[in-house]
Design an enzyme around this catalytic site. Structure first.
Site, PDB file in Angstrom:
ATOM      1  N   LYS A 190     -19.878   2.297 -34.364  1.00 56.06           N
ATOM      2  CA  LYS A 190     -20.613   2.277 -35.747  1.00 56.06           C
ATOM      3  C   LYS A 190     -21.776   1.309 -35.927  1.00 56.06           C
ATOM      4  O   LYS A 190     -21.916   0.406 -36.647  1.00 56.06           O
ATOM      5  CB  LYS A 190     -19.629   2.264 -37.182  1.00 56.06           C
ATOM      6  CG  LYS A 190     -20.096   2.300 -38.282  1.00 56.06           C
ATOM      7  CD  LYS A 190     -20.094   3.752 -38.663  1.00 56.06           C
ATOM      8  CE  LYS A 190     -20.863   3.865 -39.890  1.00 56.06           C
ATOM      9  NZ  LYS A 190     -21.308   5.526 -40.291  1.00 56.06           N
ATOM     10  N   ASP A 222     -18.341   8.638 -37.295  1.00 51.24           N
ATOM     11  CA  ASP A 222     -18.103   9.601 -38.169  1.00 51.24           C
ATOM     12  C   ASP A 222     -18.451  11.037 -37.596  1.00 51.24           C
ATOM     13  O   ASP A 222     -17.799  11.850 -37.614  1.00 51.24           O
ATOM     14  CB  ASP A 222     -18.791   9.377 -39.497  1.00 51.24           C
ATOM     15  CG  ASP A 222     -20.320   8.551 -39.434  1.00 51.24           C
ATOM     16  OD1 ASP A 222     -20.737   8.588 -38.143  1.00 51.24           O
ATOM     17  OD2 ASP A 222     -20.928   8.565 -40.045  1.00 51.24           O
ATOM     18  N   ASP A 250      -5.425  10.483 -32.990  1.00 48.67           N
ATOM     19  CA  ASP A 250      -4.622  11.299 -33.813  1.00 48.67           C
ATOM     20  C   ASP A 250      -5.250  12.648 -34.376  1.00 48.67           C
ATOM     21  O   ASP A 250      -4.579  13.673 -34.177  1.00 48.67           O
ATOM     22  CB  ASP A 250      -4.219  10.625 -35.248  1.00 48.67           C
ATOM     23  CG  ASP A 250      -2.982   9.854 -35.231  1.00 48.67           C
ATOM     24  OD1 ASP A 250      -2.556   9.317 -33.844  1.00 48.67           O
ATOM     25  OD2 ASP A 250      -2.261   9.601 -36.048  1.00 48.67           O
TER      26      ASP A 250
END
Ligand code: IPM
Ligand code: MG
Length: 357
Positions: A190, A222, A250
């Protein structure tokens, strides 16, 4: 023929049930290939807190250091999840184990067994062929920086920190792995916002000069989260920081059909630890329905990475493949096409896999 010491650390919840099956698979491999595996057990997590007051007792850590490899289950207990004031928590055991054993690289292979194409909530045509290897940094970042409260407890902070050295060593592992695969590396950060990410990108860019044969791209976390679902096949090796890796893997587990399918290897300076990526799942604990395939596939990673037993490891993976081809499923990977008679519990799924070993 080799002699090895394997430490079984089941931990909490379904960790107990699935690790027992993983161990049986290791046993069967030892018999088949003439190896001698010695086993010991150690406590971690909630069960360790109950027995000793600590989430990772010194005795467990000592056993881990001495073992040739650790097969680990899960940690966690619902009673802590809604009690933010608890000072001793099961997860501390896991984090301490990672830090103390120097397990800085967490490998999470995301590969869909063809038979499970319809078990995922993502469309089959988008999923087909997806094969991603995540390298999640595991001993730094916001997980291990200073944390605390100020202003009489009304403000909280967790510091994210990375050193050049920490980024470089995980980066190298990822580049090396990319070389043995499709030679594509996606570094996720990021860097448009975080200073740790800007250091991360700088280090990866520099490393890239040493690996001109690997095609490198940098993506923001993102947009990576979005692309994983939109077009999972565009990824080969992905390397990222601790927190981003926790979340993205996940998410990526849905590419493999279920969290119950995903194994991981945590490696570093000493003993390697092999574990499912799923947690303790207290909602299904004791019901005998947990999917043991992630633990079995973790055992396969253990054989390959810690013991260099590639043939043995491949046999375990192909046994899982065969069982799925025969139509057997645990409930988490069953769908409308599954014959109800083929929905197996934890132990029965283990027995089915053993038949092919
Ligand atoms: C994982 C888990 C752990 C983590 C928890 C149990 C502390 O989610 O291994 O992914 O956040 O690393
Ligand atoms: Mg996680």
């Amino acid at each position: 023929m080799a002699t090895k010491n394997i430490l079984i650390v089941p931990g909490d919840g379904i960790g107990q049930e699935v690790t027992a099956v993983g161990k049986k698979v290791l046993d069967a491999i030892a018999v088949k290939f003439g190896h001698t595996f010695h086993y010991d057990e150690a406590l971690i997590g909630h069960v360790a807190i109950e027995a000793t007051g600590e989430a990772l007792p010194a005795e467990s850590l000592e056993k881990m250091r001495k073992a040739d490899a650790v097969l680990f289950g899960a940690v966690g207990h619902p009673k802590y999840d809604n009690d933010p004031s608890a000072k001793v928590r099961p997860e501390q055991g896991l984090l301490k184990m990672r830090k103390e054993l120097g397990l800085y690289a967490n490998l999470r292979p995301i590969k869909l067994f063809d038979e499970l194409l319809s078990a995922s909530s993502i469309k089959p045509e988008i999923l087909k062929g997806a094969d991603i290897l995540f390298f999640r940094e595991l001993t730094g970042d916001i997980y291990f920086g200073e944390k605390g409260r100020k202003n009489d407890g009304d403000t909280a902070y967790d510091i994210a920190e990375y050193s050049r050295y920490e980024v470089e060593r995980i980066g190298r592992k990822a580049f090396e792995a990319a070389r043995t695969r499709k030679k594509k590396l996606c570094s996720v950060d990021k860097a448009n916002v975080l200073e740790t990410s800007r250091l991360w990108r700088e280090v990866i860019q520099k490393l890239a000069l040493e690996y001109p044969d690997v095609e490198v791209e940098h993506q923001f976390v993102d947009s990576t989260a979005m692309m994983l679902i939109k077009n999972p096949c565009r990824f080969d090796v992905v390397v990222t920081a601790n927190l981003f890796g926790d979340i993205l893997t996940d998410e990526a587990s849905q590419i493999a059909g279920s969290m119950g399918m995903l194994a991981s290897a945590s490696i570093g300076d000493g003993t390697g630890v092999y574990e499912p990526i799923h947690g303790s799942a207290h909602d299904i604990t004791g019901k005998g329905i947990a999917n043991p395939l992630a633990s079995i596939l973790s055992a396969a990673l253990l054989l390959d990475i810690s013991f260099g037993m590639k043939e043995e490891s491949d046999l375990v993976i192909s046994a899982v493949d065969q069982v799925l081809k025969q139509g057997f499923r645990t409930v988490d990977i069953a769908d409308k096409n599954t014959n109800p008679e083929n929905i197996l519990g934890t132990e029965a799924m283990g027995v089915a896999v053993l038949k092919f070993i």
